[in-house]
Design a protein around this motif. Structure first.
Motif: not given
Length: 99
Positions: A70-83
């Motif tokens: 969950r922490s890893g997901r939040q970090a990715v989402m905050q940095r918009n890496w998934h985009r």
């Protein structure tokens, strides 16, 4: 009242999770409750919540693993890496296979 009564247009169905409307092809029906439907995006978050609840029943190590994911997901989402075009598809693929 049916989902068609709550939808905003013909052929549109209401997601019971987020409340948005989608075409029938964008809704997953729930087994013995065909009137209940969930959109494809919500099925992912529901799966993640179910895995979190299941991990809570399995002990401390399982909970820690779920919290780390969950922490890893939040970090990715905050940095918009998934985009990002280069790494976004890989991150989304990984997300589907993690608890």
């Amino acid at each position: 009242m049916t989902t068609a009564d709550n939808a905003s247009g013909p052929g549109q169905q209401l997601c019971w999770c987020c409340g948005r409307t989608f075409p029938e092809s964008g809704i997953i029906r729930l087994g013995s409750r065909p009137e209940a439907g969930v959109c494809l995006n919500c099925t992912i978050s529901l799966r993640q919540r179910a895995r979190e609840r299941q991990a809570a029943d399995q002990g401390v190590l399982a909970r820690w693993r779920v919290q780390a994911v969950r922490s890893g997901r939040q970090a990715v989402m905050q940095r918009n890496w998934h985009r990002l075009p280069a790494v976004g598809p890989a991150l989304r693929w990984i997300n589907r296979h993690l608890p």
